[in-house]
Design a protein around this motif. Structure first.
Motif, PDB file in Angstrom:
ATOM      1  N   VAL A  39       1.807  -4.662   4.280  1.00  0.00           N
ATOM      2  CA  VAL A  39       2.013  -4.141   2.923  1.00  0.00           C
ATOM      3  C   VAL A  39       3.378  -4.620   2.441  1.00  0.00           C
ATOM      4  CG1 VAL A  39       2.017  -2.104   1.435  1.00  0.00           C
ATOM      5  CG2 VAL A  39       0.733  -2.067   3.583  1.00  0.00           C
ATOM      6  N   LEU A  40       3.405  -5.264   1.278  1.00  0.00           N
ATOM      7  CA  LEU A  40       4.650  -5.712   0.665  1.00  0.00           C
ATOM      8  C   LEU A  40       5.061  -4.680  -0.384  1.00  0.00           C
ATOM      9  CD1 LEU A  40       6.706  -8.041   0.702  1.00  0.00           C
ATOM     10  CD2 LEU A  40       5.425  -9.093  -1.181  1.00  0.00           C
ATOM     11  N   LEU A  41       6.288  -4.152  -0.231  1.00  0.00           N
ATOM     12  CA  LEU A  41       6.785  -3.086  -1.094  1.00  0.00           C
ATOM     13  C   LEU A  41       7.925  -3.584  -1.964  1.00  0.00           C
ATOM     14  CD1 LEU A  41       6.976  -0.250   1.606  1.00  0.00           C
ATOM     15  CD2 LEU A  41       5.124  -0.616  -0.056  1.00  0.00           C
ATOM     16  N   GLU A  42       8.073  -2.959  -3.122  1.00  0.00           N
ATOM     17  CA  GLU A  42       9.163  -3.317  -4.025  1.00  0.00           C
ATOM     18  C   GLU A  42      10.482  -2.682  -3.592  1.00  0.00           C
ATOM     19  OE1 GLU A  42      10.197  -5.804  -6.407  1.00  0.00           O
ATOM     20  OE2 GLU A  42       8.147  -5.333  -7.054  1.00  0.00           O
ATOM     21  N   ALA A  43      10.410  -1.560  -2.850  1.00  0.00           N
ATOM     22  CA  ALA A  43      11.623  -0.823  -2.496  1.00  0.00           C
ATOM     23  C   ALA A  43      11.605  -0.434  -1.023  1.00  0.00           C
ATOM     24  CB  ALA A  43      11.767   0.409  -3.389  1.00  0.00           C
ATOM     25  N   ASN A  44      12.762  -0.075  -0.514  1.00  0.00           N
ATOM     26  CA  ASN A  44      12.958   0.191   0.906  1.00  0.00           C
ATOM     27  C   ASN A  44      12.412   1.581   1.288  1.00  0.00           C
ATOM     28  OD1 ASN A  44      13.849   0.512   3.514  1.00  0.00           O
ATOM     29  ND2 ASN A  44      16.035   0.328   3.031  1.00  0.00           N
ATOM     30  N   PRO A  45      11.390   1.659   2.131  1.00  0.00           N
ATOM     31  CA  PRO A  45      10.840   2.970   2.501  1.00  0.00           C
ATOM     32  C   PRO A  45      11.755   3.773   3.417  1.00  0.00           C
ATOM     33  CG  PRO A  45       9.784   1.244   3.781  1.00  0.00           C
ATOM     34  CD  PRO A  45      10.658   0.556   2.766  1.00  0.00           C
ATOM     35  N   LEU A  47      10.868   7.636   1.479  1.00  0.00           N
ATOM     36  CA  LEU A  47       9.474   7.388   1.875  1.00  0.00           C
ATOM     37  C   LEU A  47       8.540   7.297   0.683  1.00  0.00           C
ATOM     38  CD1 LEU A  47       9.330   9.644   5.055  1.00  0.00           C
ATOM     39  CD2 LEU A  47       9.135   7.148   4.987  1.00  0.00           C
ATOM     40  N   GLN A  48       8.916   7.860  -0.465  1.00  0.00           N
ATOM     41  CA  GLN A  48       8.082   7.700  -1.647  1.00  0.00           C
ATOM     42  C   GLN A  48       8.035   6.242  -2.107  1.00  0.00           C
ATOM     43  OE1 GLN A  48       6.017   9.813  -3.385  1.00  0.00           O
ATOM     44  NE2 GLN A  48       6.319  11.206  -1.659  1.00  0.00           N
ATOM     45  N   ASN A  49       8.971   5.416  -1.603  1.00  0.00           N
ATOM     46  CA  ASN A  49       8.913   3.985  -1.908  1.00  0.00           C
ATOM     47  C   ASN A  49       7.686   3.316  -1.281  1.00  0.00           C
ATOM     48  OD1 ASN A  49      11.238   4.029  -3.451  1.00  0.00           O
ATOM     49  ND2 ASN A  49      12.580   3.488  -1.734  1.00  0.00           N
ATOM     50  N   LEU A  50       7.009   4.015  -0.376  1.00  0.00           N
ATOM     51  CA  LEU A  50       5.746   3.487   0.142  1.00  0.00           C
ATOM     52  C   LEU A  50       4.707   3.341  -0.966  1.00  0.00           C
ATOM     53  CD1 LEU A  50       5.534   5.552   3.451  1.00  0.00           C
ATOM     54  CD2 LEU A  50       5.879   3.080   3.276  1.00  0.00           C
ATOM     55  N   ARG A  51       4.942   3.977  -2.096  1.00  0.00           N
ATOM     56  CA  ARG A  51       4.021   3.851  -3.237  1.00  0.00           C
ATOM     57  C   ARG A  51       4.302   2.604  -4.077  1.00  0.00           C
ATOM     58  NH1 ARG A  51       1.257   8.445  -2.983  1.00  0.00           N
ATOM     59  NH2 ARG A  51       2.316  10.407  -2.472  1.00  0.00           N
ATOM     60  N   SER A  52       5.419   1.914  -3.821  1.00  0.00           N
ATOM     61  CA  SER A  52       5.781   0.744  -4.638  1.00  0.00           C
ATOM     62  C   SER A  52       5.101  -0.512  -4.108  1.00  0.00           C
ATOM     63  CB  SER A  52       7.298   0.573  -4.651  1.00  0.00           C
ATOM     64  OG  SER A  52       7.803   0.277  -3.354  1.00  0.00           O
ATOM     65  N   VAL A  53       3.779  -0.472  -4.038  1.00  0.00           N
ATOM     66  CA  VAL A  53       3.003  -1.557  -3.429  1.00  0.00           C
ATOM     67  C   VAL A  53       2.958  -2.780  -4.353  1.00  0.00           C
ATOM     68  CG1 VAL A  53       0.727  -2.237  -2.575  1.00  0.00           C
ATOM     69  CG2 VAL A  53       1.614   0.072  -2.104  1.00  0.00           C
ATOM     70  N   VAL A  54       3.438  -3.906  -3.837  1.00  0.00           N
ATOM     71  CA  VAL A  54       3.335  -5.184  -4.542  1.00  0.00           C
ATOM     72  C   VAL A  54       2.007  -5.856  -4.215  1.00  0.00           C
ATOM     73  CG1 VAL A  54       4.356  -7.484  -4.802  1.00  0.00           C
ATOM     74  CG2 VAL A  54       5.831  -5.466  -4.534  1.00  0.00           C
ATOM     75  N   GLY A  55       1.585  -5.686  -2.973  1.00  0.00           N
ATOM     76  CA  GLY A  55       0.321  -6.274  -2.537  1.00  0.00           C
ATOM     77  C   GLY A  55       0.046  -5.888  -1.096  1.00  0.00           C
ATOM     78  N   VAL A  56      -1.191  -6.091  -0.685  1.00  0.00           N
ATOM     79  CA  VAL A  56      -1.631  -5.732   0.660  1.00  0.00           C
ATOM     80  C   VAL A  56      -2.275  -6.942   1.308  1.00  0.00           C
ATOM     81  CG1 VAL A  56      -3.132  -4.228   2.032  1.00  0.00           C
ATOM     82  CG2 VAL A  56      -1.989  -3.324  -0.008  1.00  0.00           C
ATOM     83  N   VAL A  57      -1.931  -7.190   2.570  1.00  0.00           N
ATOM     84  CA  VAL A  57      -2.608  -8.201   3.377  1.00  0.00           C
ATOM     85  C   VAL A  57      -3.509  -7.464   4.358  1.00  0.00           C
ATOM     86  CG1 VAL A  57      -2.373 -10.137   4.955  1.00  0.00           C
ATOM     87  CG2 VAL A  57      -0.624  -9.738   3.205  1.00  0.00           C
ATOM     88  N   ARG A  58      -4.792  -7.739   4.293  1.00  0.00           N
ATOM     89  CA  ARG A  58      -5.726  -7.132   5.246  1.00  0.00           C
ATOM     90  C   ARG A  58      -6.498  -8.257   5.922  1.00  0.00           C
ATOM     91  NH1 ARG A  58      -8.189  -5.657   9.094  1.00  0.00           N
ATOM     92  NH2 ARG A  58     -10.203  -4.619   8.999  1.00  0.00           N
ATOM     93  N   ALA A  59      -6.376  -8.328   7.258  1.00  0.00           N
ATOM     94  CA  ALA A  59      -7.043  -9.370   8.039  1.00  0.00           C
ATOM     95  C   ALA A  59      -6.682 -10.763   7.538  1.00  0.00           C
ATOM     96  CB  ALA A  59      -8.556  -9.165   8.018  1.00  0.00           C
ATOM     97  N   GLY A  60      -5.443 -10.899   7.033  1.00  0.00           N
ATOM     98  CA  GLY A  60      -4.967 -12.193   6.577  1.00  0.00           C
ATOM     99  C   GLY A  60      -5.240 -12.503   5.127  1.00  0.00           C
ATOM    100  N   TYR A  61      -5.946 -11.616   4.413  1.00  0.00           N
ATOM    101  CA  TYR A  61      -6.286 -11.851   3.007  1.00  0.00           C
ATOM    102  C   TYR A  61      -5.352 -11.036   2.110  1.00  0.00           C
ATOM    103  CZ  TYR A  61     -10.557 -14.112   4.610  1.00  0.00           C
ATOM    104  OH  TYR A  61     -11.454 -14.957   5.218  1.00  0.00           O
TER     105      TYR A  61
END
Length: 716
Positions: free
Chosen positions: A449-455, A459-473
């Motif tokens: 998971v690529l985040l915009e801010a430091n978790p 820990l609410q920075n875990l919501r700042s999702v830029v994108g997700v890699v799942r199984a390499g995608y």
């Protein structure tokens, strides 16, 4: 040096020196630098050619093992795995099909939901959009296995799914759909059955007896199936730890180990055990001090014992708050992604919660604080802690609520880094997949998971999702948001199907009597909405019952949006039907002969000493079959079934059918408490009627399935 580099060097020895070019030497050195910078024993090499699938450039890795930040790292992904990690530089060694700019952003391993309840792809999408790449499902049925198999075919579109089978409890079970096991032979057979079916583990529950618990543990070792779930009410905490119970859910029964004397009651599940409620009410009123009941001086001893075990603790702190004065509330921003069935379940559960006493809540407040203190000391001692939400229990949203649970762990004294580790690396350790999941390391599966801010800062920075890699995608925020909007539109469309539906009103004056409940949702004498398996056909059913009769109103929406209403009145030896087109049908028994009339004309006669009932293929069948059993003490009665579509004409003669009614003895009213009813008829296949069965937390406690096809499911 990484094995891939060694392989490259070995091959170079066999080549002529004149074939060793500058380009190859540069690639060799680059490979060794990449793979040696941040690797582990299970690392896999990038391809020898420089082309890879995905490159995350110049990102800051959050090392969940140490709680440190590793800035300016290039993370190279190929074939679904992280094949290299290195200090970022301007000179690119690898070229990638897709390159993502990670500058100023933070990369974490995919989050792990270790206690959820799912049975739809939509729920799994909600998890992925929130950075969750692994979901552990704590209540499974055959359709859960089918869902898991279907999701595995996708290319990174959903999290991986691990699932328990049907929940195993003692007698009496806390919920009727549970599998009841009362002796060692049954325990062995049930674990063997779930292992053969392909479930990942077995979940046990609170009313299991100690001897059956031991038999379940032994069977788990025999069939290589972990035994997890609720620590049973009557099983001692040290015994469970020493036995090898794999996980303890909700932290149930753990605080009981601190009790000063052998209790006649325990401290947990006061909504199930009246004695516990009375004790906590006394605490809440101030008549009894919790410190007089428990010995806080033993917390260190209990924590040390937990730390020496191979048991993981999944405290589900947020859902346990529902018992306290600070219960979970609805989130307006997330309601759009909640299925109508779950909304109905929550509304009913919250309505029932209004009946819980303030004294009991205050007693639970004190117990909740004790749980936090004990959990914190266990963590300090080295016990294993996981993160789970129990979604979708009231207030717990699939995906969204995991961040709140991670943050809630800090109330027990865990640091931000330790709480994040509970939702990542600890899950991998529990699954015995260290180096493969739960960390951003070379050789691991590319669940990121690529985040915009430091978790680690918040820990609410875990919501700042830029994108997700799942199984390499890779899926960026825009793509994930689009999928969420599709789900919201789907649920809104389901709601809209019921626009203009008939507003059935009870016809009798005794309708204030509370006749039936299923998972806290009253359904008798109130309309109940169903969707057919395609999700596009709506129906509304209302049932009114007495000891002598059953009145059913059934409305079904056609393709043009028009509603047709059928009325059914059923007594022990007669069924009267007024179809949507006005046709009147009467099925009645006289002198041992059942006779069907359309108006005054006789359609057919059938001699029978048993019952003759319509099998309509609609939710009407649920009510009629349940009512039949209230009138019959027979356990395996051959039934003559009249097969017709109530919305159309009834042609042909009755077809002989047989019903497996093993669950019928649990029915005490319409829609409550049976396992499954199988009705088989020549030429008609088998219809399965789930009455109060199905996965409650999936929102469909009432469903029908015809053969392998999906039939009807209760919407609300």
């Amino acid at each position: 040096m990484n094995v891939g580099c060694k392989s490259m060097r070995a091959r170079s020895k066999t080549w002529s020196k004149k074939l060793i070019t500058k380009i190859y030497v540069i690639q060799l050195l680059a490979c060794c630098i990449y793979l040696g910078t941040y690797s582990n024993a299970s690392a896999s090499a990038c391809p020898e050619e420089s082309e890879v699938d995905l490159l995350l450039r110049a990102t800051t890795i959050v090392d969940v093992r140490t709680g440190q930040l590793l800035p300016e790292r290039d993370v190279v992904i190929d074939g679904g795995r992280i094949c290299a990690i290195s200090q970022s530089s301007d000179a690119a060694v690898f070229t990638a099909d897709q390159e993502i700019d990670g500058r100023g952003r933070f990369l974490i391993p995919g989050l792990m939901e270790m206690h959820g309840h799912v049975d739809t792809p939509e729920a799994m999408t909600l998890y992925l959009a929130n950075g969750v790449t692994t979901v552990r499902n704590l209540w499974g049925e055959p359709w859960t296995l089918a869902l898991r198999d279907e999701l595995e075919k996708s290319q990174g579109d959903y999290p991986r799914l691990l699932t328990a089978g049907p929940i195993v409890d003692g007698s009496p079970p806390i919920n009727y759909p549970f599998v009841v096991v009362t002796d060692a032979r049954e325990a062995d057979a049930e674990v063997a059955r779930q292992a053969a079916a392909g479930y990942d583990f077995v979940k046990i529950y609170s009313n299991m007896s100690p001897n059956v618990f031991d038999a379940m543990i032994a069977a788990g070792k025999k069939y290589n199936m972990e035994i997890s779930g609720h620590l049973p009410h009557d099983v001692a905490f040290p015994h469970a730890l020493n036995s090898g119970m794999r996980t303890m859910e909700h932290f149930l029964e753990v605080a009981d180990e601190l009790l000063r004397y052998p209790p006649s009651v325990d401290l947990d599940l006061y909504v199930v055990y009246p004695e516990t409620q009375r004790l906590l009410e006394a605490v809440g009123r101030g008549e009894v001090s919790l410190d007089n009941i428990v010995d806080r001086g033993r917390i260190a001893e209990v924590a040390a014992h937990a730390a020496t075990s191979d048991t993981w603790f999944d405290p589900t702190l947020m859902p346990m708050r529902n018992f306290t004065s600070d219960w979970n509330q609805m989130n307006p921003d997330w309601q759009r992604y909640l299925p109508p069935a779950i909304k109905a379940y929550w509304e009913g559960a919250w309505a029932a919660r209004e009946g819980w006493t303030a004294d009991a809540r205050r007693g639970e407040d004190a117990l909740y604080a004790l749980r936090l203190e004990l959990l914190g000391e266990m963590h300090k001692a080295g016990a294993h802690v996981l993160a789970g939400t129990d979604a979708p229990v009231p207030g717990m949203y699939h995906g969204f609520s995991l961040v709140d649970e991670i943050q809630q762990l800090t109330r027990a004294g865990l640091s931000n880094a330790a709480a994040l580790r509970a939702a990542t690396l600890e899950g991998a350790l529990y699954l015995k997949r260290e180096g493969e999941l739960g960390e951003v390391v070379t050789g691991a599966e590319a669940d990121l998971v690529l985040l915009e801010a430091n978790p680690l800062e918040n820990l609410q920075n875990l919501r700042s999702v830029v994108g997700v890699v799942r199984a390499g995608y890779w899926q960026d925020e825009a793509a994930l948001s689009e999928r969420l909007e599709t789900i919201a539109a789907q649920y809104a469309a389901q709601e809209a199907l019921f626009d203009g539906a008939p507003q059935f009103a009870p016809s009798r004056a005794d309708t204030n009597e509370e006749l039936v409940r299923t998972t806290a949702v009253k359904v008798a004498n109130e309309p109940v909405d169903f969707l057919e398996g395609d999700g596009e056909t709506a129906a509304r059913l209302m049932v009114e019952e007495t000891d002598a009769a059953l009145d059913i109103s059934f409305a079904r929406r056609d393709e043009d949006g028009r509603w047709g209403v059928t009325r059914v009145s059923m007594a022990q030896e007669s069924v009267a039907i007024v179809q949507a087109d006005g046709t009147k049908l009467t099925l009645a028994k006289a002198d041992g002969v059942w006779e069907l009339r359309e108006g005054k004309a006789v359609r057919w006669r059938l001699p029978s000493d048993g019952y003759v009932l319509p099998l309509t293929g609609t939710p009407v069948d649920i009510a009629m079959f349940a009512q039949l059993v209230r009138w019959s003490a027979m356990e395996a009665t051959p039934l003559h079934v009249w097969h017709c579509d109530l919305a159309a004409s009834c042609d042909g003669s009755p077809v002989a059918a047989y019903a497996d009614v093993a669950g019928f003895e649990k029915i005490n009213a319409v829609f409550s408490g049976a396992d499954r009813i199988d009705v088989s008829a020549r030429g008609l296949g088998t219809t399965q009627i789930w009455v109060g069965a199905g996965p409650f937390y999936g929102g469909q406690p009432i469903r029908m399935q015809a053969d392998t096809k999906r039939g009807w499911e209760r919407l609300r």
